[in-house]
Scaffold this active site. Sequence first.
Site, PDB file in Angstrom:
ATOM      1  N   HIS A 267      -3.312  -5.593   0.186  1.00 56.45           N
ATOM      2  CA  HIS A 267      -2.822  -5.893   1.602  1.00 56.45           C
ATOM      3  C   HIS A 267      -2.812  -7.503   1.599  1.00 56.45           C
ATOM      4  O   HIS A 267      -4.133  -8.185   2.263  1.00 56.45           O
ATOM      5  CB  HIS A 267      -3.890  -5.084   2.504  1.00 56.45           C
TER       6      HIS A 267
ATOM      7  N   CYS B 278       0.972  -1.169   0.049  1.00 55.67           N
ATOM      8  CA  CYS B 278      -0.077  -0.178  -0.072  1.00 55.67           C
ATOM      9  C   CYS B 278       0.946   1.392   0.047  1.00 55.67           C
ATOM     10  O   CYS B 278       1.646   1.714  -0.788  1.00 55.67           O
ATOM     11  CB  CYS B 278      -1.034   0.049   1.309  1.00 55.67           C
TER      12      CYS B 278
ATOM     13  N   GLU C 140      -1.567  -8.961   3.854  1.00 55.80           N
ATOM     14  CA  GLU C 140      -1.544  -9.416   5.227  1.00 55.80           C
ATOM     15  C   GLU C 140      -2.794  -9.615   5.615  1.00 55.80           C
ATOM     16  O   GLU C 140      -3.005 -10.368   6.622  1.00 55.80           O
ATOM     17  CB  GLU C 140      -0.737  -8.556   5.786  1.00 55.80           C
TER      18      GLU C 140
END
Length: 222
Positions: free
Chosen positions: A192, A96, A194
């Site tokens: 993202h 990001c 994660e």
Amino acid sequence: MTRAPSIFLYRYGAADLLKNYAAALTAAGLRPRIGGDLAAAGGCAGLLLCGGGDSDPALYGQENLFCRNVDLDRDLRELALVRRFAAAGRPILGICRGCQLLNFAFGGDLCQDLPTAARHRDRGAADGFHDTRIAPGAFLAALYGPSARVTTAHHQAVGRLAPGFRAIQWAADGVVEAIVHETRPIIGLQWHPERQRFLRAAGAVEGGAVFSYFRALCEGRM
């Protein structure tokens, strides 16, 4: 037994802000090392640049028109880390804000506020998702195929691409969702992974594959 590679994350605020990143690295067999002192990055096999507020547009030659939550000190520290790890030939993964920082660190710039920003912002408490296409032959294509449904939570994006980089993933409106360096082990993802390792949504790809790939880079297997 071979010791898991250490990955440095710059601590820019409360520890909880890095919780998902650290957990995703650990799940992939990597050892997160979090610190606000850049000296703590010594000996790490790779660097993870996390999300957060906007970077100072002066760093890519623009006046501030739409940027918010700017933290110039963080910008400068993370730019110093990028220079250090790139000079050493060590892998870097930017997520990001981290993807955006990589692009201007190497001479590109950013779009400060996307014309289609409403399509890319998150949905408050819930993650937003959208479909993307992936360039044939890119590492993401090997992981996910020609398309991937991914998170979206941003109002800025890569503008003029930095020399030495190429775009490998795009949203339907043309916004760049991933970049890679042509000769260095450096990756930027606007989305993202994660979050997609732990927050699952119908049709979304499993983000852990990205961290497994990053581990292979850090171990010199790619």
